[in-house]
Design a protein around this motif. Sequence first.
Motif, mmCIF file in Angstrom:
data_model
loop_
_atom_site.group_PDB
_atom_site.id
_atom_site.type_symbol
_atom_site.label_atom_id
_atom_site.label_comp_id
_atom_site.label_asym_id
_atom_site.label_seq_id
_atom_site.Cartn_x
_atom_site.Cartn_y
_atom_site.Cartn_z
ATOM 1 N N TYR A 3 0.655 -1.247 0.055
ATOM 2 C CA TYR A 3 -0.120 -0.066 0.071
ATOM 3 C C TYR A 3 0.820 1.350 0.050
ATOM 4 O O TYR A 3 0.626 2.030 -0.900
ATOM 5 C CB TYR A 3 -1.039 -0.064 1.155
ATOM 6 C CG TYR A 3 -1.813 1.191 1.047
ATOM 7 C CD1 TYR A 3 -2.891 1.376 0.138
ATOM 8 C CD2 TYR A 3 -1.822 2.184 1.854
ATOM 9 C CE1 TYR A 3 -3.757 2.461 0.025
ATOM 10 C CE2 TYR A 3 -2.572 3.460 2.106
ATOM 11 C CZ TYR A 3 -3.182 3.620 0.869
ATOM 12 O OH TYR A 3 -4.354 4.786 0.997
ATOM 13 N N ASP A 11 -11.762 -0.413 -1.343
ATOM 14 C CA ASP A 11 -10.691 -1.296 -0.732
ATOM 15 C C ASP A 11 -10.250 -2.297 -1.619
ATOM 16 O O ASP A 11 -10.969 -3.238 -2.168
ATOM 17 C CB ASP A 11 -11.336 -2.010 0.530
ATOM 18 C CG ASP A 11 -10.284 -2.866 1.108
ATOM 19 O OD1 ASP A 11 -8.996 -2.900 0.837
ATOM 20 O OD2 ASP A 11 -10.545 -3.216 2.253
ATOM 21 N N LYS A 42 -6.650 2.038 6.060
ATOM 22 C CA LYS A 42 -6.147 3.014 4.921
ATOM 23 C C LYS A 42 -5.172 4.009 5.499
ATOM 24 O O LYS A 42 -3.949 4.212 5.131
ATOM 25 C CB LYS A 42 -7.002 3.684 4.189
ATOM 26 C CG LYS A 42 -7.698 3.172 2.848
ATOM 27 C CD LYS A 42 -8.565 4.077 2.059
ATOM 28 C CE LYS A 42 -8.849 3.636 0.729
ATOM 29 N NZ LYS A 42 -9.529 4.372 0.001
ATOM 30 N N TYR A 59 -11.363 7.931 6.808
ATOM 31 C CA TYR A 59 -12.179 7.225 5.468
ATOM 32 C C TYR A 59 -13.148 6.827 5.921
ATOM 33 O O TYR A 59 -13.326 5.852 7.026
ATOM 34 C CB TYR A 59 -11.119 6.452 4.908
ATOM 35 C CG TYR A 59 -9.939 7.181 4.239
ATOM 36 C CD1 TYR A 59 -10.122 7.607 2.930
ATOM 37 C CD2 TYR A 59 -8.938 7.199 4.703
ATOM 38 C CE1 TYR A 59 -9.069 8.048 2.098
ATOM 39 C CE2 TYR A 59 -7.631 7.695 4.261
ATOM 40 C CZ TYR A 59 -7.913 8.124 2.746
ATOM 41 O OH TYR A 59 -6.680 8.894 2.048
ATOM 42 N N ASP A 79 -12.851 2.994 6.445
ATOM 43 C CA ASP A 79 -11.998 2.791 7.761
ATOM 44 C C ASP A 79 -12.981 2.712 8.764
ATOM 45 O O ASP A 79 -12.632 1.863 9.820
ATOM 46 C CB ASP A 79 -10.992 3.801 7.946
ATOM 47 C CG ASP A 79 -9.622 3.627 7.208
ATOM 48 O OD1 ASP A 79 -9.660 2.332 6.406
ATOM 49 O OD2 ASP A 79 -8.610 4.057 7.173
#
Lengths: 499, 293
Positions: free
Chosen positions: A277, A382, B236, B274, B277
């Motif tokens: 990531y 995601d 994230k 987010y 999240d």
Amino acid sequence: MTATGTTEGNGRSAKTVPLELGDAVLELLNGFIIELRAAGLPVSLTENLDALEAVKHVPIGDRESFKYALGATLVKHYNHWKAFETVFEVYFSLRGKEYAIGEDGELLDLEDGDLDDAQAGDQQGAGGGGENLSPEELAEMLFQSLMRGDSQMMKGVARQAVRRFAGMEPGRPVGGTYYLYRTLRNLDLDGVLERLLQQAQDTQGEASEMDQRLWRDEYQHRIDQLQKEIEAEIRRRLVADRGVEAMAKTLRKPLPEDVDFMHASREEMTNLRKAIYPLTRKLAARLQRKRRHGRRGPLDFRRTVRASLSCGGVPVEPKFRNPNPHKPEIFVIADISGSVAAFARFTLHLVYAISGQFSKVRSFVFIDGLDEVTSYFEGVEDINEAVHRVNTEADVVWVDGHSDYGHALGVFWQKYGKDIGPRTSVMILGDARNNYHAAESWIVKEMQDKARHVYWLNPEPRSYWDTGDSIVGEYAQHCDGSFEVRNLRQLEAFVENLV
Amino acid sequence: MSFRFEDAASLRDDLRRVDYLSDEGIAGVVYLADRLQKPVLVEGPAGTGKTQLAKSVSEVLGTRLIRLQCYEGLDEAKALYEWNYKKQLLRIQSDRSDEHDWAGVSEDIFSDEFLLTRPLLEAISAPDPVVLLIDEVDRVEVETEALLLEILSDYQVSIPELGTIEAKQIPLVFLTSNNTRELSEALKRRCLYLHVDYPDLEREKEIVLTKVPDITENLADQVARVVRSIRQIELKKAPSVSETIDWAKTLVLLGVEKIEEQTASDTLNILLKYQSDIRKAAKELVTADGVSV
């Protein structure tokens, strides 16, 4: 030099005085740096000199400061810190007072005295008792130390546990993981965790789900600490047994970016997933920057004249238009059969993470059948989740679920071939192990005629290509390039060039 | 040459006095930076107090902090120095009537008077010892990094028209980076490297206690624990220290004494930015088995 080298006395006496670098220390540091380089860390000569300079300013008896001094000068990348720590542990593990191994090097006799010393001297209270403990008592001590989170006591328990359960014999040619496994099996840490949770619940009464979760995290954290202590203890003993250099060599592990996709262990896989990531984020930022600044646009006459007004009409600062290069279109065709699935997963992940750099990304996966999976990635926040869906939901099996490149490519060509245009770059991912089916390589040739580029990425080492049922050479002759992509570093480099 | 700090431990205490809770590594590296006269490159996730470190050190020393905020497109003219073109032009134009020869004028217009100092030049030409903070150095392009090299290794700036300006004192230099790209080897080689990570449980709790007045120890402890658990989930963007502090402040304002599931999931949006999240964390927190995916 041997592990129980002459520096030991030096380390002890220099606790307060700034260090005069003796030959022994220099030699040790030298070996240390050579080992770091061997482990893949880029240590330059200047950094080496800086490190020697830095250790003069810290009390060498203070192991932590010493470590940070070396770390700050030698390790310039966070991913390398772990490798540094391992090498440091090996090289300097025996050089603290509390880790002293008996002068005569008699490994197996030292613990009792050692623990008693510790008890008397360093208030390592609970570590004492040594030899006389029954396994039940040890287990109880383990439980208590974890319950209280008493790190000194954990250290003592770790030592005892290793001594008792690991069954280490000098000179036995097995790795540290074997001893670790033996020790942990006897301690039954999962069971201990359950017991700890039970205990917490009993004493604190009714608890919400969240509290339980927090407790579990806390105890898990402590258990991890204990495990680290045990690992350190085993390492210390192995070093004492085998010597520094040999030990460092066995512990050498590839850096995360060099881990091979096809042979990654489970733990390495998790690390890779975590690494990808930030890597994609970095790559995206870099690409965007490159796109914007790679080249200047044509002169913007109006803005230049406007800016010149403040300098009395002299065009001191020419202004340029923003460049606007076109974005390529990407087709990813990935083999997701068992052997190369991990590779395909990372590549898809990477490509989608930077999909902003492309005008369009379409992806197809196959084993012996082929399915388009573009829609899985659309509007998904995601990427991990999307990749997971690809692996579970895509309809890629046609007959028996063994790779058949020829048929898969055939399906692709028939269904989607017309979508390939002069601005399309096609990436085919796979090891081209075709199980002796028909190759149908003419399709790749046709693709190359229509598309801008066709690339083949192969996760196998180049030396394995075209051995056995691998026919990558047959396809590669029609591609604009075929690349060996075995680790994150290579993947990143390839994708960067692609844009 | 006198050193700024006695030893790492006392530096750590000093930093604590200005409400910056360092750990052994941080204090040790800053201390070494002073001893070795080298810049420190501070890397780490966003919101872990990298910039604050430089600020706090300057506060400890009671010196000026000169800050260069980096951004894309930063160039020499904004980082080092710039000739004041407009003033130079005026000077030339106002001279036209006089019979000055060109040599005289050119000597004149390339003098200190027409030089605009920018942060880097200012830092080394300052008479008093200063702390120089080069913030978010990863935002400049690789080529621009080269600008920094001379000042970082030799503490000097070369100006073609004026010659080399050497530092009157060696400033303590901090560079911060969010690691959005790999910095060049040349830059890294000149610096000490410090990675500031999320603090461990005890330190985070202490930070919350110092930064949030009126918070009870119990609540601070709970805050730190919840945050630690959240950081273990694959997200994230994990909550930063500053977000932890914001969250603790919010809880105090709401008069919360013990964090319940409901309060936690209602205020998660302060910790996490987010939507995905927040959803994930809310779900995970109330799953007691704690197996994070």
